[in-house]
Write a protein that holds these residues in place. Structure first.
Motif, PDB file in Angstrom:
ATOM      1  N   THR A  63      40.891  42.256  29.744  1.00 56.64           N
ATOM      2  CA  THR A  63      40.469  41.467  30.906  1.00 56.64           C
ATOM      3  C   THR A  63      40.361  42.324  32.160  1.00 56.64           C
ATOM      4  O   THR A  63      40.091  41.804  33.238  1.00 56.64           O
ATOM      5  CB  THR A  63      41.448  40.304  31.164  1.00 56.64           C
ATOM      6  N   ASP A  64      40.552  43.616  32.007  1.00 57.11           N
ATOM      7  CA  ASP A  64      40.468  44.511  33.158  1.00 57.11           C
ATOM      8  C   ASP A  64      39.024  44.595  33.653  1.00 57.11           C
ATOM      9  O   ASP A  64      38.081  44.634  32.867  1.00 57.11           O
ATOM     10  CB  ASP A  64      40.969  45.906  32.767  1.00 57.11           C
ATOM     11  N   GLY A  65      38.853  44.597  34.959  1.00 53.10           N
ATOM     12  CA  GLY A  65      37.530  44.746  35.550  1.00 53.10           C
ATOM     13  C   GLY A  65      36.828  43.449  35.882  1.00 53.10           C
ATOM     14  O   GLY A  65      35.781  43.463  36.528  1.00 53.10           O
ATOM     15  N   TYR A  66      37.381  42.324  35.447  1.00 50.61           N
ATOM     16  CA  TYR A  66      36.733  41.043  35.730  1.00 50.61           C
ATOM     17  C   TYR A  66      37.095  40.504  37.114  1.00 50.61           C
ATOM     18  O   TYR A  66      36.289  39.820  37.747  1.00 50.61           O
ATOM     19  CB  TYR A  66      37.113  40.009  34.666  1.00 50.61           C
ATOM     20  N   PHE A  67      38.292  40.801  37.574  1.00 54.76           N
ATOM     21  CA  PHE A  67      38.750  40.285  38.864  1.00 54.76           C
ATOM     22  C   PHE A  67      39.175  41.457  39.747  1.00 54.76           C
ATOM     23  O   PHE A  67      39.689  42.461  39.259  1.00 54.76           O
ATOM     24  CB  PHE A  67      39.917  39.315  38.675  1.00 54.76           C
ATOM     25  N   ALA A  68      38.955  41.305  41.048  1.00 53.86           N
ATOM     26  CA  ALA A  68      39.300  42.372  41.988  1.00 53.86           C
ATOM     27  C   ALA A  68      39.634  41.748  43.337  1.00 53.86           C
ATOM     28  O   ALA A  68      39.381  40.557  43.572  1.00 53.86           O
ATOM     29  CB  ALA A  68      38.141  43.360  42.126  1.00 53.86           C
ATOM     30  N   ILE A  69      40.227  42.567  44.224  1.00 56.83           N
ATOM     31  CA  ILE A  69      40.472  42.122  45.597  1.00 56.83           C
ATOM     32  C   ILE A  69      39.429  42.757  46.508  1.00 56.83           C
ATOM     33  O   ILE A  69      38.847  43.794  46.185  1.00 56.83           O
ATOM     34  CB  ILE A  69      41.900  42.468  46.064  1.00 56.83           C
ATOM     35  N   ARG A  70      39.194  42.116  47.639  1.00 59.63           N
ATOM     36  CA  ARG A  70      38.137  42.577  48.542  1.00 59.63           C
ATOM     37  C   ARG A  70      38.425  43.957  49.128  1.00 59.63           C
ATOM     38  O   ARG A  70      37.510  44.731  49.389  1.00 59.63           O
ATOM     39  CB  ARG A  70      37.959  41.572  49.678  1.00 59.63           C
ATOM     40  N   GLY A  71      39.684  44.254  49.333  1.00 59.93           N
ATOM     41  CA  GLY A  71      40.022  45.548  49.918  1.00 59.93           C
ATOM     42  C   GLY A  71      41.519  45.760  49.900  1.00 59.93           C
ATOM     43  O   GLY A  71      42.297  44.840  49.612  1.00 59.93           O
ATOM     44  N   VAL A  72      41.938  46.963  50.231  1.00 63.22           N
ATOM     45  CA  VAL A  72      43.359  47.289  50.172  1.00 63.22           C
ATOM     46  C   VAL A  72      44.171  46.472  51.175  1.00 63.22           C
ATOM     47  O   VAL A  72      45.373  46.241  50.977  1.00 63.22           O
ATOM     48  CB  VAL A  72      43.555  48.806  50.393  1.00 63.22           C
ATOM     49  N   ASN A  73      43.518  45.994  52.230  1.00 60.04           N
ATOM     50  CA  ASN A  73      44.207  45.149  53.208  1.00 60.04           C
ATOM     51  C   ASN A  73      43.708  43.705  53.189  1.00 60.04           C
ATOM     52  O   ASN A  73      44.053  42.915  54.064  1.00 60.04           O
ATOM     53  CB  ASN A  73      44.036  45.723  54.619  1.00 60.04           C
ATOM     54  N   ASN A  74      42.880  43.387  52.200  1.00 60.97           N
ATOM     55  CA  ASN A  74      42.348  42.027  52.069  1.00 60.97           C
ATOM     56  C   ASN A  74      42.579  41.556  50.638  1.00 60.97           C
ATOM     57  O   ASN A  74      41.881  41.974  49.716  1.00 60.97           O
ATOM     58  CB  ASN A  74      40.853  42.006  52.394  1.00 60.97           C
ATOM     59  N   PRO A  75      43.557  40.673  50.420  1.00 63.06           N
ATOM     60  CA  PRO A  75      43.929  40.294  49.048  1.00 63.06           C
ATOM     61  C   PRO A  75      43.069  39.196  48.416  1.00 63.06           C
ATOM     62  O   PRO A  75      43.404  38.720  47.324  1.00 63.06           O
ATOM     63  CB  PRO A  75      45.364  39.807  49.224  1.00 63.06           C
ATOM     64  N   GLU A  76      41.991  38.783  49.064  1.00 59.71           N
ATOM     65  CA  GLU A  76      41.156  37.753  48.442  1.00 59.71           C
ATOM     66  C   GLU A  76      40.692  38.227  47.066  1.00 59.71           C
ATOM     67  O   GLU A  76      40.151  39.319  46.922  1.00 59.71           O
ATOM     68  CB  GLU A  76      39.938  37.450  49.314  1.00 59.71           C
ATOM     69  N   ILE A  77      40.899  37.390  46.055  1.00 63.37           N
ATOM     70  CA  ILE A  77      40.492  37.735  44.689  1.00 63.37           C
ATOM     71  C   ILE A  77      39.110  37.145  44.429  1.00 63.37           C
ATOM     72  O   ILE A  77      38.861  35.966  44.703  1.00 63.37           O
ATOM     73  CB  ILE A  77      41.505  37.195  43.661  1.00 63.37           C
ATOM     74  N   TYR A  78      38.220  37.972  43.887  1.00 63.98           N
ATOM     75  CA  TYR A  78      36.867  37.514  43.583  1.00 63.98           C
ATOM     76  C   TYR A  78      36.483  37.946  42.170  1.00 63.98           C
ATOM     77  O   TYR A  78      37.128  38.814  41.565  1.00 63.98           O
ATOM     78  CB  TYR A  78      35.863  38.059  44.603  1.00 63.98           C
ATOM     79  N   LEU A  79      35.435  37.315  41.649  1.00 63.50           N
ATOM     80  CA  LEU A  79      34.950  37.635  40.308  1.00 63.50           C
ATOM     81  C   LEU A  79      34.042  38.858  40.377  1.00 63.50           C
ATOM     82  O   LEU A  79      33.025  38.846  41.073  1.00 63.50           O
ATOM     83  CB  LEU A  79      34.190  36.445  39.715  1.00 63.50           C
ATOM     84  N   GLN A  80      34.416  39.884  39.634  1.00 61.47           N
ATOM     85  CA  GLN A  80      33.686  41.149  39.686  1.00 61.47           C
ATOM     86  C   GLN A  80      32.704  41.308  38.526  1.00 61.47           C
ATOM     87  O   GLN A  80      31.728  42.052  38.629  1.00 61.47           O
ATOM     88  CB  GLN A  80      34.690  42.309  39.673  1.00 61.47           C
TER      89      GLN A  80
END
Length: 290
Positions: A63-80
């Motif tokens: 499941t690696d690579g499907y979800f990510a955060i917007r940035g190192v200081n922005n924890p919003e999770i989005y579908l990648q």
């Protein structure tokens, strides 16, 4: 005497998440780059007022690579990356909040939040006619063979026709949804000889056929919730002369003679008559002139 005292803020507090466990249901057909968990729900606080640095990992294999955060200081999770319910239907993400960058030599305090992602299957595929075979072990694609059957000339059948490799039957491959399927004949039904039951797929006759011929019917299976989700199967119906009698052999026992040393595919001769090849004859009373 005036004494000025400066109090230094020591890094002695760890970041804190408002929620350390979250669960989100995510439809399979969610668009890439869609936010899954908002920044406000995942932002950690730090009593030392330090800048928070985030890192996201997954604990479920593949499941690696499907979800990510917007940035190192922005924890919003989005579908990648686009989801596929057949590949996996859940994922467990770990979000780390640190008060120092990962590469910092200074000691960092860390907090962890667990995000459980539940993938919900979407109605994305058209019906499959059964039986079918998956293509190259890909369970998202299933190829069916044509159906075939026979009817007797000048004879009206009142029962559903027997077909090979089985009755007309289609399913919604989005198996957790299982939308209802309806059937219709959309081609090849010359003179309206045949009908298909909209609910069961049973194929029946409306009238007799008076000439030896064949029909190549096109049967469509459609989901009731969307006419755009459909599949078409071919059904070949051959019209044959009625057979009342089974074939039979002219003799009950045939005796033959072979010679030692002959090559393959050599004749077998009649016993007692080595010059006449042995002939095995079958007869059929339905075809007396053949």
């Amino acid at each position: 005497l005036e004494i000025l005292v400066t109090i230094l803020n020591e890094n002695d507090n760890s970041p804190v998440f408002a929620q350390t466990n979250l669960t989100r249901d995510v439809p399979e057909d969610t668009k890439v780059d869609t936010a899954i968990v908002a920044r406000e729900e995942l932002s950690a606080t730090d009593a030392d007022l330090d800048t928070i640095y985030y890192e996201l990992t997954t604990t479920v294999q593949d499941t690696d690579g499907y979800f990510a955060i917007r940035g190192v200081n922005n924890p919003e999770i989005y579908l990648q990356k686009a989801l596929d319910y057949d590949k996996f239907n859940s994922a467990t993400l770990l979000l780390y909040a640190r008060d120092r960058p990962v590469t910092s030599p200074e000691q960092a305090h860390t907090a962890t939040a667990t995000i459980t992602i539940v993938i919900k299957q979407s109605d994305t595929r058209a019906p499959w006619f059964l039986p079918c075979s998956c293509l190259h072990n890909d369970t998202s694609v299933c190829i069916s063979s044509p159906y075939s059957g026979r009817v007797n000339i000048a004879e009206m059948s009142t029962d559903p026709l027997l077909l090979e490799p089985g009755p007309i039957y289609a399913v919604d491959p989005d198996y957790t949804i299982r939308e209802r399927i309806v059937y219709s004949i959309v081609g090849g039904n010359t003179d309206g000889v045949f009908s298909v039951d909209a609910d069961t797929g049973n194929l029946t006759m409306n009238k007799i056929v008076t000439s030896p011929d064949s029909f190549l019917l096109q049967v469509m299976a459609t989901q009731v919730n969307s006419v755009r989700k459909y599949s078409v199967a071919t059904v070949e119906i051959k019209v044959i002369s009625k057979s009342d009698y089974p074939p039979y052999f002219e003799k009950g026992v045939y005796n033959g003679t072979v010679f030692v040393g002959l090559p393959q595919r050599s004749f077998v001769y009649q016993a007692g008559d080595p010059s006449t090849p042995l002939v095995i004859t079958a007869m059929d009373k339905d075809f007396p002139d053949v």
